[in-house]
Design an enzyme around this catalytic site. Structure first.
Site, PDB file in Angstrom:
ATOM      1  N   VAL A   1       0.839  -1.204   0.000  1.00 53.53           N
ATOM      2  CA  VAL A   1       0.000   0.000   0.000  1.00 53.53           C
ATOM      3  C   VAL A   1       0.867   1.245   0.000  1.00 53.53           C
ATOM      4  O   VAL A   1       1.922   1.293   0.632  1.00 53.53           O
ATOM      5  CB  VAL A   1      -0.957   0.026   1.212  1.00 53.53           C
ATOM      6  CG1 VAL A   1      -1.945  -1.120   1.146  1.00 53.53           C
ATOM      7  CG2 VAL A   1      -0.190  -0.033   2.523  1.00 53.53           C
ATOM      8  N   ASP A   2       0.420   2.238  -0.725  1.00 56.41           N
ATOM      9  CA  ASP A   2       1.047   3.551  -0.673  1.00 56.41           C
ATOM     10  C   ASP A   2       0.598   4.231   0.620  1.00 56.41           C
ATOM     11  O   ASP A   2      -0.468   3.924   1.148  1.00 56.41           O
ATOM     12  CB  ASP A   2       0.615   4.363  -1.894  1.00 56.41           C
ATOM     13  CG  ASP A   2       1.330   5.695  -1.976  1.00 56.41           C
ATOM     14  OD1 ASP A   2       2.488   5.765  -1.550  1.00 56.41           O
ATOM     15  OD2 ASP A   2       0.719   6.664  -2.455  1.00 56.41           O
ATOM     16  N   LYS A   3       1.390   5.125   1.142  1.00 55.11           N
ATOM     17  CA  LYS A   3       1.037   5.793   2.401  1.00 55.11           C
ATOM     18  C   LYS A   3       0.019   6.908   2.177  1.00 55.11           C
ATOM     19  O   LYS A   3      -1.099   6.870   2.706  1.00 55.11           O
ATOM     20  CB  LYS A   3       2.287   6.368   3.079  1.00 55.11           C
ATOM     21  CG  LYS A   3       1.966   7.172   4.354  1.00 55.11           C
ATOM     22  CD  LYS A   3       3.210   7.740   4.978  1.00 55.11           C
ATOM     23  CE  LYS A   3       3.787   8.876   4.168  1.00 55.11           C
ATOM     24  NZ  LYS A   3       2.942  10.108   4.187  1.00 55.11           N
TER      25      LYS A   3
END
Length: 674
Positions: free
Chosen positions: A335-337
């Site tokens: 996941v991207d932040k």
């Protein structure tokens, strides 16, 4: 009259008529017995009947009714078999047709009628089930608005929804469907977006908010500027995607299709060999009937259609059967932040002044002037705060040079302004004689993104920007683990300290920070080399290489984004993190149902084959059990539609947050929590 016509041309007219003829045959047999007997036909046929029955082929009225039932129920089956043969394909219909004709030739009219009638019932059940499992698609089509009220020359004019033009203002009153995708230009109200996002609680909307076609106003009066009409609306794209996805085949289904190409001829050869070796024509015909792989053929598509339809109803678009099957194998999620684990709305939280001759506003002014020409997401909170503090830049920098992974360098009124991290200072030979690196590290440890500000050769301050962690980020990670995902990984371009703070708050298993887009791709590829099936959740821009490399690319908050809906393997229409574990859980349940259906179908055929050779199954009994297995497979797949939703309801309103900008000077550099 129209209802009768629809029934006559519907799926159930043939099995019902055949059933009536069979019941009449039984009634006539009971009432008339052997009356109206007639022995007809060529001598070889009569002799065959005498050999089999001791009395030749005797036609009673009851037998004629049974033959009529076989013809009524078997006509379409024979036509379908012939058409398949014309395309050099041996279908299930051919097995039934041969068995039926054979039963008639040996005078077994009841078996012929029973086999064809039961097979027709099976076809009707399959058609009805596929219609039922496609109910989500029907519901989506049903919510499409028929009419719209537009403002033309200052007047409200009601027209067909398809006639609304781009750029027109549409009026949406309480209880009305929104006819277009658009932006609210006046008014406030609550809108039920269940048809798009799967969330049943209405969302409060005001000026500049986006609305979607097919959603329903639950209060208020809205004026909407049309930005998407007709086939360009989010609803139309969803309907198109679901149609394609439900027709797309999974790898297992493709295998079953290839298997049936060889299986069906094999059954015919087996029946022929058994008949020649035993001299028992009835045995050969029975083998043809019970060998029909009907339950096996329908076992996969009915589960796929049900699973994809169910997910679409909950605001989760899965691209097709292959992606549904792959999603069930997901063992690692990257996941991207920003915008995924966090709200995606960063705010300026700290201004630390390191130059005694300046104050917080002066530091903010220099930072905003430099960021005025930047496209970076963190530039927006700096510019917004500068505007609120009346120090917003009046123009744009003369020159802006992005330094990937480090920051930017801008020319502001002939002076060089740097906004970035410590390596940016080193690259331009600026001495950190005021402790900016230590201040930046302190902010990062609190989960904030620090940016050092330097003018010419001197550091003047550090600013901190924070993006709030989503409340349900921790629950998402926990539910992914519950769904069988062994590793949840964060991939971010932010610093290690910031990433670790976010990771601790959300329970992330593994953190990769300070990544460039190509580094994210390498991280995903590394997970795949470890043997993981990887899903990547990102925004589709700087995460594009990683999304393309991952086994499953997931787009969050895809409502309104044509690119996300069309290109993502899974598109989560709402901005709800818990939809991700829901999608994984649903995919795993769908694949379990597919496997169960295959076992049921194969086990039924094996048991029937054993029973036939043991001499305990007739043609009609075999077909009854066969159609019973079809019904069991159908009902098993229908469970996917009946089950409750995977995710528990999430909060529909966000808690109000207050942001405090902490300003400190060189003599007091302690920062309070915002």
């Amino acid at each position: 009259m129209n209802r009768l016509r629809r029934w006559w041309f519907g799926n159930w007219s043939v099995p019902v008529l055949a059933g009536i003829l069979i019941l009449l045959s039984f009634g006539v047999e009971k009432l008339l017995g052997g009356a109206w007997n007639l022995t007809i036909g060529p001598q070889w046929w009569i002799d065959a009947g005498e050999h089999a029955h001791g009395s030749g082929h005797v036609f009673t009225l009851a037998n004629l009714l049974m033959l009529a039932a076989a013809i009524v129920a078997g006509y379409n089956i024979a036509v379908n078999a012939f058409r398949a043969l014309m395309t050099k394909f041996i279908s299930i219909d051919l097995l039934v047709s041969i068995a039926t004709i054979g039963a008639v030739l040996i005078g077994n009219f009841w078996e012929a009628a029973a086999v064809t009638a039961l097979f027709a019932v099976g076809h009707a059940l399959e058609a009805a089930t596929m219609n039922k499992t496609r109910s989500a698609l029907a519901e989506l089509v049903a919510v499409a608005p028929d009419s719209a009220i537009v403002l033309r020359d200052g007047n409200q004019v009601e027209i067909a929804a398809a006639e609304v033009r781009m750029g027109e203002v549409v009026i949406v009153k309480n209880g009305a469907k929104v006819p277009v995708d658009g932006q609210i230009v006046a008014g406030t109200g609550a809108v039920d977006e269940a048809s798009i996002t799967g969330e049943s609680i209405p969302v409060e909307k005001t000026v500049k908010d986006q609305v979607f076609a097919g959603t329903v106003s639950r209060g208020g009066f809205l004026q909407v500027l049309a930005t998407g009409v007709g086939a360009d609306t989010t609803l139309a794209r969803i309907i198109h995607r679901v149609e394609e996805a439900q027709d797309a085949k999974a790898k297992t289904q493709a295998f079953i299709d290839r298997f049936s190409i060889w299986y069906t001829p094999a059954v015919m050869v087996l029946a022929l060999v058994a008949g020649l070796l035993t001299g028992d024509v009835v045995l050969a015909l029975t083998l043809l009937v019970i060998g029909c792989p009907g339950a096996l053929v329908i076992s996969i598509p009915v589960a796929i259609v049900a699973g994809i339809g169910r997910s679409a109803r909950n605001g989760i678009l899965i691209k097709g059967g292959e992606y549904l099957e792959t999603s069930a194998k997901i063992s690692a999620v990257a996941v991207d932040k920003t915008g995924t684990l966090t709200e995606g709305r960063p705010q300026l939280t700290d201004i630390i002044v390191l130059d005694r001759n300046l104050d917080a506003k002066a530091v903010l002014k220099w930072a905003a002037a430099a960021e005025a020409g930047s496209e970076h997401p963190l530039a927006r909170p700096i510019l917004d705060t500068a505007r609120d503090e009346d120090v917003a830049p009046t123009g744009v920098p003369g020159d802006v040079t992005p330094v990937p992974g480090k920051g930017i360098v801008s020319d502001v009124d002939g002076r060089r302004v740097l906004v970035g991290n410590a390596p940016l200072l080193e690259q331009y030979g600026i001495a950190d004689d005021r402790g900016s690196a230590a201040e930046a590290e302190s902010l990062a440890g609190q989960g904030r993104t620090p940016m050092i500000i330097a003018v010419d050769e001197s550091v003047i301050g550090v600013i901190g920007v924070a993006d709030q962690v989503r409340e349900d980020a921790g629950r998402m990670v926990a539910r992914l683990h519950d769904a069988g995902v062994t590793k949840v990984v964060m991939l971010t371009g932010d610093t290690h300290l910031v990433a670790e703070a976010i990771g601790r708050a959300s329970g992330i298993d593994e953190i990769h920070a300070s990544l460039l887009p190509e580094d994210k791709l390498d991280a995903v590829a590394g997970l795949q080399r470890e043997g993981h099936t990887v899903a990547m959740v990102g925004d589709g821009v700087n995460d594009a290489p990683a999304l393309a490399t991952a086994d499953i690319g997931v787009a969050m908050g895809a409502a309104g984004s044509a690119v996300a809906v069309e290109t993502a393997d899974i598109a989560l229409m709402g901005d709800d993190l818990l939809k991700l574990p829901e999608a994984v859980g649903l995919a795993k349940r769908t694949v379990r149902v597919m496997k169960q259906n295959i076992v049921i179908a194969l086990a039924t055929v094996v048991i029937l084959l054993i029973a036939v050779f043991a001499g305990g199954v007739t043609m009609s009994a075999g077909m009854l059990v066969h159609e019973g297995s079809v019904l069991v497979v159908i009902l098993n797949a229908m469970r996917l539609l009946r089950n409750g939703r995977d995710a528990t309801p999430t909060a529909t309103t966000e808690p109000a947050t207050t942001t405090t900008i902490n300003t400190t000077t060189e003599t007091d550099r302690s920062t309070a929590s915002s």
